[in-house]
Design an enzyme around this catalytic site. Structure first.
Site, PDB file in Angstrom:
ATOM      1  CB  THR A 218      -0.680  -1.593   2.356  1.00 28.64           C
ATOM      2  OG1 THR A 218       0.449  -1.409   3.260  1.00 28.64           O
ATOM      3  CG2 THR A 218      -1.758  -2.354   2.803  1.00 28.64           C
ATOM      4  NE  ARG A 246       5.090  -0.574  11.515  1.00 24.73           N
ATOM      5  CZ  ARG A 246       4.326  -0.258  10.774  1.00 24.73           C
ATOM      6  NH1 ARG A 246       4.148  -1.364   9.959  1.00 24.73           N
ATOM      7  NH2 ARG A 246       3.480   0.661  10.696  1.00 24.73           N
ATOM      8  CB  VAL A 247       2.325  -5.785  14.078  1.00 25.80           C
ATOM      9  CG1 VAL A 247       1.228  -6.038  13.098  1.00 25.80           C
ATOM     10  CG2 VAL A 247       3.286  -7.213  14.124  1.00 25.80           C
ATOM     11  N   GLY A 248       1.846  -2.966  11.958  1.00 29.16           N
ATOM     12  CA  GLY A 248       1.182  -2.019  11.554  1.00 29.16           C
ATOM     13  C   GLY A 248      -0.387  -2.155  11.586  1.00 29.16           C
ATOM     14  CG  ASP A 249      -2.723   0.283   9.159  1.00 27.50           C
ATOM     15  OD1 ASP A 249      -1.645   0.048   8.847  1.00 27.50           O
ATOM     16  OD2 ASP A 249      -3.586   0.310   8.543  1.00 27.50           O
ATOM     17  CB  THR A 268      -2.918   2.292   2.042  1.00 24.80           C
ATOM     18  OG1 THR A 268      -1.550   2.152   1.826  1.00 24.80           O
ATOM     19  CG2 THR A 268      -3.860   3.075   1.445  1.00 24.80           C
ATOM     20  N   GLY A 269      -1.506   3.424   4.974  1.00 31.82           N
ATOM     21  CA  GLY A 269      -0.813   4.676   5.161  1.00 31.82           C
ATOM     22  C   GLY A 269      -0.048   4.452   6.473  1.00 31.82           C
ATOM     23  N   GLY A 271       0.757   3.170   9.572  1.00 33.56           N
ATOM     24  CA  GLY A 271       0.185   2.329  10.101  1.00 33.56           C
ATOM     25  C   GLY A 271      -0.231   2.847  11.759  1.00 33.56           C
TER      26      GLY A 271
HETATM   27  N1  ASP Z   1      -0.356   0.651   6.767  1.00 28.97           N
HETATM   28  C1  ASP Z   1       0.794  -0.105   6.520  1.00 28.97           C
HETATM   29  C2  ASP Z   1       1.516  -0.356   7.584  1.00 28.97           C
HETATM   30  O1  ASP Z   1       1.838   0.653   8.384  1.00 28.97           O
HETATM   31  C3  ASP Z   1       1.798   0.283   5.572  1.00 28.97           C
HETATM   32  C4  ASP Z   1       1.137   0.804   3.975  1.00 28.97           C
HETATM   33  O2  ASP Z   1       0.024   1.095   3.984  1.00 28.97           O
HETATM   34  O3  ASP Z   1       1.757   0.999   3.026  1.00 28.97           O
HETATM   35  O4  ASP Z   1       2.176  -1.394   7.839  1.00 28.97           O
END
Ligand code: ASP
Length: 352
Positions: A218, A246-249, A268-269, A271
């Site tokens: 991200t 799916r949707v992350g953070d 970032t991580g 999510g």
């Molecule tokens: N946080 C992002 C997600 O979960 C992924 C990422 O940080 O690379 O969609």
């Protein structure tokens, strides 16, 4: 004389002295266009994702190319800040560069979903106004951060998803569209194939650890402008092999993206864990409400709470004084910064 009586007198005297010696607005160095004070120092911090990045996986040539793109993003954001532009314009400019770079999991170079397509998420937020815009599940918008910003500035809403967000993009001729395949890169296709193979092996009963690189990459930016305002932007393709919409953070205000008057954070991580921890808001709320130094707040959320839940990742952020934080609990995080005193850098691993 008790303190409460003496203080107003002293304050009034100091104010009169200040007024007497105050130069005119122009002489004080106020930018005539933006009204920004030229002596107010600016700051910028960006990330290109945290994750399992090892020196063996990253060749010197790839690292140089990737860091050159981080530098280009810093230049784009800093140019806005240096001419007295807003933090909002600065983070937008920096994130557009990273979205257009194939090295990061946002825009061009986004990861593949389980059905071999791309679904992109992004969010932007301005701290002092708490205005925000977010989009998820985009398929044809070249720079998702631009549409997130259009949601904020040209719609009555904060968060638009999938077909509805695409329909909103149809009303914005300034937002460039591309076919979904435009986001493809060979490296991301290899990652999808590896993820599918692992899934098959797991289905056949093999116990495998979490695959390195299935998430992360991200991009994000946080800026402090010459008016002392903070803005944050985050953009992502999400996680390789994601399904079911799916949707992350990243596009969720408070989870992966948040700013208030005194703090801005882009995460970032993994999510799912940032969503459950409402990580970005947690950090900024500690700074705003409890007066925690941003370094203490970010360290506790990223390096204690997220790992305690079983997640991993990192974050970038800054406060109203331009103090920059970049904590991560993974082997690496692509990152870059320009401090208020002008010192700048990029890094990937823990040791520079
Ligand atoms: N946080 C992002 C997600 O979960 C992924 C990422 O940080 O690379 O969609």
């Amino acid at each position: 004389m008790p303190m409460r009586h003496r203080f107003p007198l002293l304050a009034a005297a100091a104010l009169m002295a200040a007024v007497a010696s105050a130069p005119t607005a122009a002489a004080a160095g106020t930018n005539p266009e933006s009204g920004a004070r030229e002596d107010q120092r600016t700051a910028l911090v960006i990330h290109g994702g945290a994750g399992v990045i090892t020196r063996e996986q990253l060749s010197e040539a790839d690292e140089a190319a990737l860091r050159a793109d981080l530098d280009r993003a810093l230049d784009a954001g800093d140019a806005v800040l240096k001419r007295g532009g807003t933090a909002l314009d600065a983070v937008t400019a920096a994130v557009v560069v990273l979205e257009d770079s194939p090295w990061f999991n946002a825009g061009k170079g986004a990861v593949f979903t389980a059905d071999g397509t791309h679904e992109l998420d992004a969010a932007v937020m301005e701290g002092h106004t708490r205005r925000a815009g977010a989009v998820a599940g985009l398929r044809t918008v070249r720079n998702p951060i631009r549409l997130a910003r259009a949601v904020m500035e040209h719609s009555p809403h904060v968060f638009l998803v999938a077909d509805g967000a695409e329909a909103f993009a149809d009303t914005r001729p300034d937002v460039e569209r591309v076919p979904n395949e435009w986001f493809d890169t060979p490296r991301r296709r290899e990652q999808l194939e590896a993820a599918r193979e692992r899934e098959q092996r797991q289905a056949a009963g093999e116990a495998l650890p979490v695959a390195p690189g299935t998430y992360f990459g991200t991009v994000g930016a946080v800026a402090l402008d010459a008016n002392g305002h903070i803005a944050v932007a985050t953009s992502t393709g999400g996680m390789t092999n994601k399904r079911w919409g799916r949707v992350g953070d990243a596009p969720v205000i408070g989870a992966g993206t948040y700013a208030n008057d005194v703090c801005g954070i882009s995460g970032t991580g993994w999510g799912e864990f940032y969503l459950r921890a409402v990580a970005a808001h947690d950090i900024c709320a500690r700074v705003a409400l409890r007066g925690d130094p941003i370094a203490v707040a970010a360290e506790d959320v990223i390096n204690r709470i997220i790992p305690a839940l079983g997640g991993d990742g990192g974050a970038i952020g800054l406060d109203a004084q331009g103090n920059i934080v970049m904590p991560f609990n993974t082997p690496g995080m692509y990152r870059g910064w320009i401090k208020p005193d002008g010192r700048r850098g990029t890094a990937v691993f823990r040791d520079p």
